[in-house]
Write an enzyme that holds these catalytic residues in place. Structure first.
Site, PDB file in Angstrom:
ATOM      1  N   LYS A 191       0.820  -1.198   0.000  1.00  0.00           N
ATOM      2  CA  LYS A 191       0.000   0.000   0.000  1.00  0.00           C
ATOM      3  C   LYS A 191       0.862   1.259   0.000  1.00  0.00           C
ATOM      4  O   LYS A 191       0.376   2.351  -0.237  1.00  0.00           O
ATOM      5  CB  LYS A 191      -0.872   0.015   1.276  1.00  0.00           C
ATOM      6  CG  LYS A 191      -1.750  -1.196   1.414  1.00  0.00           C
ATOM      7  CD  LYS A 191      -2.419  -1.178   2.805  1.00  0.00           C
ATOM      8  CE  LYS A 191      -3.180  -2.462   3.031  1.00  0.00           C
ATOM      9  NZ  LYS A 191      -2.651  -3.208   4.185  1.00  0.00           N
ATOM     10  N   GLU A 204       7.388   2.206  -6.326  1.00  0.00           N
ATOM     11  CA  GLU A 204       7.460   1.682  -4.958  1.00  0.00           C
ATOM     12  C   GLU A 204       7.880   2.825  -4.028  1.00  0.00           C
ATOM     13  O   GLU A 204       8.599   3.740  -4.446  1.00  0.00           O
ATOM     14  CB  GLU A 204       8.494   0.528  -4.960  1.00  0.00           C
ATOM     15  CG  GLU A 204       8.893  -0.053  -3.643  1.00  0.00           C
ATOM     16  CD  GLU A 204       7.814  -0.854  -2.937  1.00  0.00           C
ATOM     17  OE1 GLU A 204       6.749  -0.262  -2.678  1.00  0.00           O
ATOM     18  OE2 GLU A 204       8.045  -2.025  -2.610  1.00  0.00           O
ATOM     19  N   ASP A 205       7.451   2.773  -2.765  1.00  0.00           N
ATOM     20  CA  ASP A 205       7.798   3.830  -1.816  1.00  0.00           C
ATOM     21  C   ASP A 205       9.287   3.833  -1.462  1.00  0.00           C
ATOM     22  O   ASP A 205       9.953   4.852  -1.495  1.00  0.00           O
ATOM     23  CB  ASP A 205       6.941   3.727  -0.539  1.00  0.00           C
ATOM     24  CG  ASP A 205       6.918   2.320   0.066  1.00  0.00           C
ATOM     25  OD1 ASP A 205       7.590   1.414  -0.464  1.00  0.00           O
ATOM     26  OD2 ASP A 205       6.214   2.131   1.077  1.00  0.00           O
ATOM     27  N   ASP A 227      14.661  -1.564   0.021  1.00  0.00           N
ATOM     28  CA  ASP A 227      15.585  -1.879   1.118  1.00  0.00           C
ATOM     29  C   ASP A 227      16.459  -3.065   0.669  1.00  0.00           C
ATOM     30  O   ASP A 227      17.477  -2.867   0.014  1.00  0.00           O
ATOM     31  CB  ASP A 227      14.740  -2.190   2.360  1.00  0.00           C
ATOM     32  CG  ASP A 227      15.567  -2.411   3.605  1.00  0.00           C
ATOM     33  OD1 ASP A 227      16.766  -2.104   3.589  1.00  0.00           O
ATOM     34  OD2 ASP A 227      15.017  -2.900   4.612  1.00  0.00           O
ATOM     35  N   LYS A 251      17.197   2.856   0.012  1.00  0.00           N
ATOM     36  CA  LYS A 251      17.975   2.510   1.223  1.00  0.00           C
ATOM     37  C   LYS A 251      18.937   1.394   0.822  1.00  0.00           C
ATOM     38  O   LYS A 251      18.529   0.265   0.603  1.00  0.00           O
ATOM     39  CB  LYS A 251      16.991   2.012   2.286  1.00  0.00           C
ATOM     40  CG  LYS A 251      17.518   1.975   3.692  1.00  0.00           C
ATOM     41  CD  LYS A 251      16.613   1.137   4.587  1.00  0.00           C
ATOM     42  CE  LYS A 251      15.531   1.947   5.252  1.00  0.00           C
ATOM     43  NZ  LYS A 251      14.792   1.122   6.269  1.00  0.00           N
ATOM     44  N   ASP A 282       4.442   3.126   6.409  1.00  0.00           N
ATOM     45  CA  ASP A 282       3.715   2.886   7.664  1.00  0.00           C
ATOM     46  C   ASP A 282       4.607   2.424   8.808  1.00  0.00           C
ATOM     47  O   ASP A 282       5.726   1.944   8.601  1.00  0.00           O
ATOM     48  CB  ASP A 282       2.638   1.824   7.447  1.00  0.00           C
ATOM     49  CG  ASP A 282       3.244   0.420   7.310  1.00  0.00           C
ATOM     50  OD1 ASP A 282       4.137   0.242   6.454  1.00  0.00           O
ATOM     51  OD2 ASP A 282       2.838  -0.473   8.066  1.00  0.00           O
ATOM     52  N   ARG A 311       0.575   6.429   7.557  1.00  0.00           N
ATOM     53  CA  ARG A 311       0.769   6.585   6.111  1.00  0.00           C
ATOM     54  C   ARG A 311       0.332   7.972   5.650  1.00  0.00           C
ATOM     55  O   ARG A 311       0.827   8.484   4.659  1.00  0.00           O
ATOM     56  CB  ARG A 311      -0.058   5.542   5.347  1.00  0.00           C
ATOM     57  CG  ARG A 311       0.410   4.110   5.523  1.00  0.00           C
ATOM     58  CD  ARG A 311      -0.311   3.211   4.531  1.00  0.00           C
ATOM     59  NE  ARG A 311      -0.270   1.811   4.896  1.00  0.00           N
ATOM     60  CZ  ARG A 311       0.728   0.972   4.589  1.00  0.00           C
ATOM     61  NH1 ARG A 311       1.740   1.406   3.893  1.00  0.00           N
ATOM     62  NH2 ARG A 311       0.678  -0.289   4.957  1.00  0.00           N
TER      63      ARG A 311
HETATM   64  P1  5GP Z   1      12.556  -4.801   0.398  1.00  0.00           P
HETATM   65  O1  5GP Z   1      11.882  -5.973  -0.248  1.00  0.00           O
HETATM   66  O2  5GP Z   1      13.265  -3.911  -0.579  1.00  0.00           O
HETATM   67  O3  5GP Z   1      13.442  -5.231   1.545  1.00  0.00           O
HETATM   68  O4  5GP Z   1      11.438  -3.991   1.138  1.00  0.00           O
HETATM   69  C1  5GP Z   1      10.602  -3.100   0.529  1.00  0.00           C
HETATM   70  C2  5GP Z   1       9.450  -2.786   1.454  1.00  0.00           C
HETATM   71  O5  5GP Z   1       9.873  -2.780   2.824  1.00  0.00           O
HETATM   72  C3  5GP Z   1       8.917  -1.410   1.226  1.00  0.00           C
HETATM   73  O6  5GP Z   1       7.914  -1.413   0.256  1.00  0.00           O
HETATM   74  C4  5GP Z   1       8.346  -1.045   2.592  1.00  0.00           C
HETATM   75  O7  5GP Z   1       7.038  -1.566   2.713  1.00  0.00           O
HETATM   76  C5  5GP Z   1       9.232  -1.772   3.561  1.00  0.00           C
HETATM   77  N1  5GP Z   1      10.253  -0.885   4.151  1.00  0.00           N
HETATM   78  C6  5GP Z   1      11.594  -0.927   3.967  1.00  0.00           C
HETATM   79  N2  5GP Z   1      12.197   0.055   4.653  1.00  0.00           N
HETATM   80  C7  5GP Z   1      11.217   0.733   5.287  1.00  0.00           C
HETATM   81  C8  5GP Z   1      11.199   1.880   6.143  1.00  0.00           C
HETATM   82  O8  5GP Z   1      12.217   2.509   6.474  1.00  0.00           O
HETATM   83  N3  5GP Z   1       9.965   2.289   6.570  1.00  0.00           N
HETATM   84  C9  5GP Z   1       8.809   1.657   6.245  1.00  0.00           C
HETATM   85  N4  5GP Z   1       7.668   2.151   6.734  1.00  0.00           N
HETATM   86  N5  5GP Z   1       8.791   0.580   5.434  1.00  0.00           N
HETATM   87  C10 5GP Z   1       9.983   0.128   4.967  1.00  0.00           C
END
Ligand code: 5GP
Length: 188
Positions: free
Chosen positions: A48, A104-105, A108, A136, A164, A170
């Site tokens: 979301k 995507e927001d 990570d 990140k 979130d 959010r």
């Molecule tokens: P990845 O698969 O790249 O590890 O994670 C992506 C998802 O992790 C993002 O869409 C988000 O939902 C969550 N996420 C990663 N870092 C953060 C953060 O600093 N804050 C929040 N709220 N969500 C994060």
């Protein structure tokens, strides 16, 4: 307790103001307008967290585009990726032959975007690129290419503008860093 009282208890400091975010959307929108000129991209929002970013971004893109959403989860309520990406809700659009832009927001580990990118390519898309607001890099576990991003961020947990904490906050207009003690309490 009002929303404002509650927020001051969990946010350490603001990282990006509303203006900062708007500038990132304008700049990314300009770049995407050039790169997708003459094409009709399918913009896929990752639910979301990407909802606010996607709606602001597409209005800065001067191209004919279509929008669809996919809900993919790897986090649950914790602060670290589970490493297992689950498809919760799929697209309703046929992607074969399409130029797809995943929005995507935050990226990570990169596992979520890698999963989405591979799935959409397997379905016969012509191209798949990623546009994230925040990049990140500290915990990156894949070599997924992030073609567009608004800003790099450190290894901090951020909330607001779609991002979130336990499915709340959010709707903050800015992006803030969560207090370390809130993370420590939640981890206990
Ligand atoms: P990845 O698969 O790249 O590890 O994670 C992506 C998802 O992790 C993002 O869409 C988000 O939902 C969550 N996420 C990663 N870092 C953060 C953060 O600093 N804050 C929040 N709220 N969500 C994060």
């Amino acid at each position: 307790m009002s929303k404002r009282d509650n927020i001051s208890k969990i946010i350490d400091h603001k990282l990006f103001t509303e203006d900062d975010i708007q500038q990132m959307c304008v700049s990314l929108g300009k770049q995407l307008t050039e790169d997708y000129a003459g094409k009709k991209p399918l913009v896929v929002g990752a639910l979301k967290g990407a909802i606010f970013f996607l709606t602001d971004l597409v209005r800065e893109m001067d191209v004919e585009e279509e929008i669809d959403f996919m809900d993919v989860s790897s986090y649950g309520n914790s602060f670290e990726s589970t490493g297992n990406v689950r498809l919760i809700s799929d697209l309703s659009t046929d992607v074969s032959g399409r130029d797809v832009l995943i929005v995507e927001d935050i990226v990570d580990t990169g596992l979520t975007l890698q999963y989405m990118k591979e799935l959409i390519l397997q379905r016969g898309a012509n191209s798949v690129k990623c546009c994230v607001l925040l990049n990140k890099e500290a915990n990156r576990a894949t070599d997924v290419e992030i073609e567009y991003y608004g800003s790099k961020v450190g290894n901090e947990f951020v909330v607001g503008y779609g991002l979130d904490f336990k499915n709340c906050y959010r709707n903050l207009r800015y992006i803030g860093v969560l207090k370390p003690e809130v993370i420590a309490q939640t981890a206990e």
